[in-house]
Design a protein around this motif. Structure first.
Motif, PDB file in Angstrom:
ATOM      1  N   THR A 103       0.816  -1.217   0.000  1.00 12.57           N
ATOM      2  CA  THR A 103       0.000   0.000   0.000  1.00 12.57           C
ATOM      3  C   THR A 103       0.846   1.262   0.000  1.00 12.57           C
ATOM      4  N   GLY A 104       2.100   1.146   0.486  1.00 12.39           N
ATOM      5  CA  GLY A 104       2.964   2.318   0.558  1.00 12.39           C
ATOM      6  C   GLY A 104       2.557   3.306   1.622  1.00 12.39           C
ATOM      7  N   LEU A 105       1.701   2.870   2.545  1.00 11.96           N
ATOM      8  CA  LEU A 105       1.196   3.768   3.579  1.00 11.96           C
ATOM      9  C   LEU A 105       1.828   3.478   4.924  1.00 11.96           C
ATOM     10  N   ASN A 106       1.817   4.468   5.780  1.00 12.35           N
ATOM     11  CA  ASN A 106       2.254   4.299   7.159  1.00 12.35           C
ATOM     12  C   ASN A 106       1.030   3.919   7.985  1.00 12.35           C
ATOM     13  N   HIS A 107       0.978   2.669   8.403  1.00 12.00           N
ATOM     14  CA  HIS A 107      -0.210   2.171   9.096  1.00 12.00           C
ATOM     15  C   HIS A 107      -0.067   2.334  10.610  1.00 12.00           C
ATOM     16  N   SER A 108       0.052   3.559  11.041  1.00 10.84           N
ATOM     17  CA  SER A 108       0.115   3.852  12.470  1.00 10.84           C
ATOM     18  C   SER A 108      -1.287   4.188  12.977  1.00 10.84           C
ATOM     19  N   MET A 109      -1.446   4.165  14.285  1.00  6.39           N
ATOM     20  CA  MET A 109      -2.729   4.524  14.875  1.00  6.39           C
ATOM     21  C   MET A 109      -3.086   5.971  14.541  1.00  6.39           C
ATOM     22  N   GLU A 110      -2.104   6.848  14.560  1.00  6.74           N
ATOM     23  CA  GLU A 110      -2.368   8.256  14.263  1.00  6.74           C
ATOM     24  C   GLU A 110      -2.897   8.434  12.847  1.00  6.74           C
ATOM     25  N   ASN A 111      -2.287   7.745  11.885  1.00  2.59           N
ATOM     26  CA  ASN A 111      -2.739   7.842  10.500  1.00  2.59           C
ATOM     27  C   ASN A 111      -4.115   7.227  10.307  1.00  2.59           C
ATOM     28  N   LEU A 112      -4.386   6.141  11.041  1.00  3.52           N
ATOM     29  CA  LEU A 112      -5.705   5.513  10.963  1.00  3.52           C
ATOM     30  C   LEU A 112      -6.786   6.485  11.425  1.00  3.52           C
ATOM     31  N   ILE A 113      -6.570   7.118  12.572  1.00  4.49           N
ATOM     32  CA  ILE A 113      -7.537   8.073  13.104  1.00  4.49           C
ATOM     33  C   ILE A 113      -7.740   9.234  12.144  1.00  4.49           C
ATOM     34  N   GLN A 114      -6.647   9.738  11.588  1.00  5.90           N
ATOM     35  CA  GLN A 114      -6.739  10.869  10.667  1.00  5.90           C
ATOM     36  C   GLN A 114      -7.519  10.497   9.408  1.00  5.90           C
ATOM     37  N   ALA A 115      -7.255   9.292   8.867  1.00  4.62           N
ATOM     38  CA  ALA A 115      -7.946   8.856   7.651  1.00  4.62           C
ATOM     39  C   ALA A 115      -9.452   8.737   7.874  1.00  4.62           C
ATOM     40  N   ILE A 116      -9.841   8.265   9.061  1.00  6.76           N
ATOM     41  CA  ILE A 116     -11.269   8.145   9.368  1.00  6.76           C
ATOM     42  C   ILE A 116     -11.899   9.521   9.483  1.00  6.76           C
ATOM     43  N   HIS A 117     -11.240  10.424  10.164  1.00  7.31           N
ATOM     44  CA  HIS A 117     -11.769  11.785  10.309  1.00  7.31           C
ATOM     45  C   HIS A 117     -11.928  12.469   8.949  1.00  7.31           C
ATOM     46  N   LEU A 118     -10.988  12.216   8.035  1.00  3.41           N
ATOM     47  CA  LEU A 118     -11.010  12.860   6.718  1.00  3.41           C
ATOM     48  C   LEU A 118     -11.863  12.102   5.705  1.00  3.41           C
TER      49      LEU A 118
END
Length: 245
Positions: A103-118
Motif C-alpha cells: 500500500t505504501g502507507l504508514n499504518h500507524s494509529m495516528e494515521n488511521l484516526i486521521q484517515a477516518i476523520h477525513l
C-alpha cells in the motif's frame, strides 16, 4: 468512508493490544466503535459478515495477513448493495504483515484516526479463487496473493513453528521443511496472455507484491491496476528458489 458506525475486529492473539494507550486514543476519538475478538480460525469472517449486515460501514482488521483475509471474505459474503457501503482499514500487528507493504502507507494509529476523520479511502483490486468441493462451487477471495504448489505446504509447516520462532525465521524454516517432502507436479496453466506446461514448484496470482514475511515474489504487482501479476516457478530447486531472492 464514514466514521459511524465502526467495527474493530481483533485477532484474539492480540487482545491485550486493545487495552494499551494507543487504543485509548482511538476510543476517545470514536466512542461508538464496537470491538470484536476472534475465538478460532475463520471467526473473523463471521464477525465481518455480522458487522456488514448491521450496516457498520467501516471494518478495521487488527492482526496479520490471515486476519485481513478473513475480514475481506466476510465483507464479500453480503449483497453487493451493502458491499458498496463498506470500507476496510488495517492496523497490522500480525506475524507477516505483507499486504500493507504494497500500500505504501504508514499504518500507524495516528494515521488511521486521521484517515477516518477525513473520510479518506481508495479503491483496490481483489482476487478470487473458485473450486468444486463435495460437488459444490466454493469461492474464496484474496487481497494479497493466492498460490498453488509449495505455498500451501509451507503454510502448514509454518503454523506450528510461529509459536516458537520469530515470524521471518519461521517462514524460512518452513520453506526448508516443505522442500524436503515436496514433489513438483506436472501442470498446464493458461492465462489471458501466457501459457505454461511443465513441472511446477509454485504458481502465484499476485495482487500485492509481498508474501512469506518479506519475500518480494511479484515486484511488478499493483493493487490498483485492475490486473493480477502471475509468477510461475517451474522446475526450481531449493538453491534456485533462494538465489532469486
Amino acid at each position: 468512508m464514514t466514521a459511524n458506525p465502526i467495527s474493530v475486529i481483533i485477532n484474539r492473539k492480540h487482545e491485550n493490544h486493545a487495552d494499551t494507550a494507543v487504543w485509548k486514543i482511538f476510543k476517545k476519538s470514536f466512542p461508538q466503535a464496537v470491538f470484536y475478538f476472534t475465538d478460532y480460525s475463520g471467526h473473523a469472517t463471521l464477525l465481518a459478515e455480522k458487522a456488514a449486515l448491521q450496516r457498520d460501514s467501516l471494518l478495521i482488521a487488527v492482526g496479520g495477513d490471515g486476519t485481513i483475509n478473513e475480514v475481506v471474505n466476510g465483507m464479500m459474503r453480503v449483497d453487493e448493495e451493502i458491499r458498496k457501503t463498506l470500507a476496510l482499514a488495517i492496523l497490522p500487528i500480525g506475524t507477516g504483515n505483507d499486504f500493507v507493504k504494497s500500500t505504501g502507507l504508514n499504518h500507524s494509529m495516528e494515521n488511521l484516526i486521521q484517515a477516518i476523520h477525513l473520510h479518506k479511502s481508495v479503491p483496490i483490486d481483489l482476487g478470487s479463487v473458485s473450486s468444486h468441493q463435495d460437488g459444490k462451487l466454493q469461492t474464496r477471495y484474496f487481497i494479497n496473493i493466492a498460490d498453488a504448489g509449495l505455498g500451501g505446504l509451507v503454510a502448514k509447516k509454518f503454523v506450528g513453528l510461529v509459536r516458537w520462532l520469530p515470524a521471518h525465521l519461521a517462514y524460512h524454516v518452513s520453506i526448508l521443511r516443505a522442500f524436503l517432502g515436496f514433489r513438483h507436479a506436472m501442470v498446464h496453466v493458461k492465462g489471458d496472455n501466457f501459457e505454461y506446461s511443465g513441472k511446477l514448484l509454485s504458481l502465484c496470482a499476485a495482487n500485492g507484491q509481498w508474501f512469506g514475511s518479506g519475500l518480494g515474489i511479484a515486484p511488478h504487482a499493483d493493487i490498483q491496476d485492475g490486473n493480477l501479476a502471475f509468477v510461475i516457478l517451474g522446475d526450481v530447486s531449493l538453491f534456485g528458489y533462494y538465489r532469486d531472492w
